[in-house]
Design an enzyme around this catalytic site. Sequence first.
Site, PDB file in Angstrom:
ATOM      1  N   ARG A 183       3.315   0.418   2.764  1.00 44.12           N
ATOM      2  CA  ARG A 183       2.122  -0.363   2.423  1.00 44.12           C
ATOM      3  C   ARG A 183       1.902  -0.487   0.912  1.00 44.12           C
ATOM      4  NH1 ARG A 183      -0.114  -2.065   6.727  1.00 44.12           N
ATOM      5  NH2 ARG A 183      -1.922  -2.865   5.592  1.00 44.12           N
ATOM      6  N   LEU A 184       2.960  -0.315   0.139  1.00 47.02           N
ATOM      7  CA  LEU A 184       2.898  -0.537  -1.302  1.00 47.02           C
ATOM      8  C   LEU A 184       3.315  -1.983  -1.561  1.00 47.02           C
ATOM      9  CD1 LEU A 184       4.377   2.847  -2.569  1.00 47.02           C
ATOM     10  CD2 LEU A 184       1.978   2.167  -2.339  1.00 47.02           C
TER      11      LEU A 184
END
Length: 206
Positions: A183-184
């Site tokens: 989720r970066l």
Amino acid sequence: MTERDGIFAGTDPFALARDWLAEAEATEPNDPNAIALSTVDADGLPNARMVLLKDIEVDGAGQGSFVFYTNYGSVKATEIDGAGKAAFVMHWKSLRRQIRVRGVTEHEDGSKADAYYASRSLKSRLGAWASDQSKPLGSRATLMAEVAKVTAQHGTNPRRPPFWGGIRIKPVEIEFWADGAFRLHDRFRWTRTDPDGAWSVERLNP
């Protein structure tokens, strides 16, 4: 401008949006040009619905707009006319990317609208005449009777209805988002103070 490379490279956000859409057309099974269009009513209550984006206008100098078509009497059109603004998100599940746009609006009811209307199937053109979009409808039979009526009136080459045309969104903000591991995500936001101004770009936290 913020240094960008790969899928985010380029100096024209409209050309970049076109490139992403072209990639999506090769991978999305249905309607890669679908957008979730957001408006607000007179009380400021948000509204959203899916529509099809029909053009990303590019002039090669960082100027452009996004265009879709509708009945000007529809809820979305009347809310847009009341606010003079709209927003949308275009999401591609297969690419794990999305584009968010916010901007001011204007009608496209000239030659471009005529040309797009003429490119539609005959049944779609007659349907634009027959449908009192967003208004209550007693039954489907009532609608089909209206289609038969306008077919008799307008024949096989109907002109564009005066109440039907394009809405152009001239953005002041465009955000390009791509999925990242853990989720970066990668996010770049293009902003300007007015729809004809110069762009600035910044990277955002995921």
